[in-house]
Design an enzyme around this catalytic site. Structure first.
Site, PDB file in Angstrom:
ATOM      1  N   GLU A 257     -29.600  -8.088   4.382  1.00 46.33           N
ATOM      2  CA  GLU A 257     -29.739  -8.495   2.984  1.00 46.33           C
ATOM      3  C   GLU A 257     -28.692  -7.856   2.067  1.00 46.33           C
ATOM      4  OE1 GLU A 257     -33.677  -8.458   1.394  1.00 46.33           O
ATOM      5  OE2 GLU A 257     -34.573  -9.268   3.217  1.00 46.33           O
TER       6      GLU A 257
ATOM      7  N   HIS B 170       0.873  -1.176   0.000  1.00 46.98           N
ATOM      8  CA  HIS B 170       0.000   0.000   0.000  1.00 46.98           C
ATOM      9  C   HIS B 170       0.907   1.222   0.000  1.00 46.98           C
ATOM     10  CE1 HIS B 170      -3.275   2.692   0.555  1.00 46.98           C
ATOM     11  NE2 HIS B 170      -3.139   2.866   1.861  1.00 46.98           N
TER      12      HIS B 170
END
Length: 330
Positions: A231, A108
């Site tokens: 969900e 990174h």
């Protein structure tokens, strides 16, 4: 179009006479170290004695060394500690042991992009950044596959930094899937932007707001939790596997129509304006300076906001509902 490299573009012989120090044996460090070793590379591991990661490294057959010893022995030093610790580790343990001909590797680009680490001019500096956690890097390697990764060269002192980076990428299995060429700036800025506006900041703020609005309107918190949080995985799994268009064709037509007509009302031009401002703050270094200062001061705001989030009603509802889900229990 981006330049993409594969197995044929990389030569493991480049690493034959190189010792590679992995500084930090966390999830990414362990995954990369094991893959490098299995590819025939000479790997040195550094981890703090007495930590679970130190114990794991020993169980994996390594003899963990202090960071300064590992950096002294190795020709390639890969820094895989957390972002906010890298500059300190570099200054105290790695920088004194860098000499001409060595190489510094990252997964990174934060500390290079925002100049918390300023490497000497006579070493190579490159990045190999798998687009997945270290456990997945390892799993795919063992299956003869790979995790797509990014590659970048910040400093090419030897004239062979890209060859070195691609060899490293091949040794962890990345070139089996494909390695996309980028820059330290592009990787860092897009990574921070994605985290702040979509993957973490955007998603969690949207979930929390949706939960609060439904509860304020008189709906049961448990029902709200299911509809705006639980969900979500179904949708993100579909998007990851099939793309946005593929997801839309795999949910109900009602859900798809709601997506197409109401989604743009949520992410309005006002939202986009805020997102552009966040990107500018990243590009200018404003966010980096804020985060660095926050760490220097002992993380007061970070800890306060984290604690406040822990107390939100959605967390208590979630804990209760997850007890009803045996597939989520360890």
């Amino acid at each position: 179009m981006a330049k993409i490299y594969y197995d044929k573009d990389a030569d493991l012989e480049v690493l034959q006479d190189k010792r590679i120090a992995i500084i930090g044996y966390g999830i990414q460090g362990r995954g990369q170290a094991l893959c490098l070793r299995d590819s025939g590379c000479k790997v040195i591991v550094s981890e703090l004695e007495g930590t679970p990661n130190f114990k794991q490294a020993k169980e994996d057959g390594f003899v963990p060394l202090p960071a300064e010893e590992a950096a002294k022995e190795a020709e390639i030093v890969q820094i895989l500690t957390q972002d906010h610790l890298q500059a300190k580790v570099y200054k105290e343990a790695i920088r004194p042991n860098l000499k001409k001909g060595k190489a510094l590797c990252f997964s990174h680009g934060f500390n290079i992009r925002f100049r918390q680490i300023k490497p000497p001019k006579n070493i190579d500096v490159f990045m190999v950044a798998p687009k997945g956690p270290g456990a997945l890097v390892r799993k795919m390697y063992e299956e003869g596959k790979g995790v797509p990764s990014l590659v970048a060269v910040y400093q090419d002192a030897s004239g062979n930094a890209l060859k070195l980076a691609l060899a490293y990428a091949k040794a962890i299995g990345a070139t089996r899937a494909g390695v996309i060429e980028t820059t330290f700036a592009e990787e860092t800025e897009t990574d921070l932007f994605g985290e702040q506006t979509v993957l973490c900041g955007g998603v969690t703020a949207l979930i929390t707001a949706g939960f609060e609005i439904l509860v304020e309107a008189g709906y049961q918190p448990e029902i709200a939790y299911f509809e705006v949080l639980h969900e979500l995985k179904l949708i993100t799994d579909l998007i990851q596997e099939y793309g946005i268009s593929g997801m839309r064709r795999r949910v109900s037509n009602t859900a798809c129509y709601g997506d197409l007509t109401r989604g743009p009302k949520i992410i309005s031009e006002k939202t986009r304006k805020v997102m552009r401002k966040i990107l500018k703050d990243i590009q200018s270094g404003k966010f980096a300076r804020e985060w660095i200062k926050e760490n220097e001061n002992g993380r007061p705001l970070f800890n306060q906001l984290l604690a406040e989030g822990d107390k939100h009603p959605i967390e208590e509802v979630g804990r209760q509902l997850r007890e009803m889900m045996p597939w989520m229990k360890k």
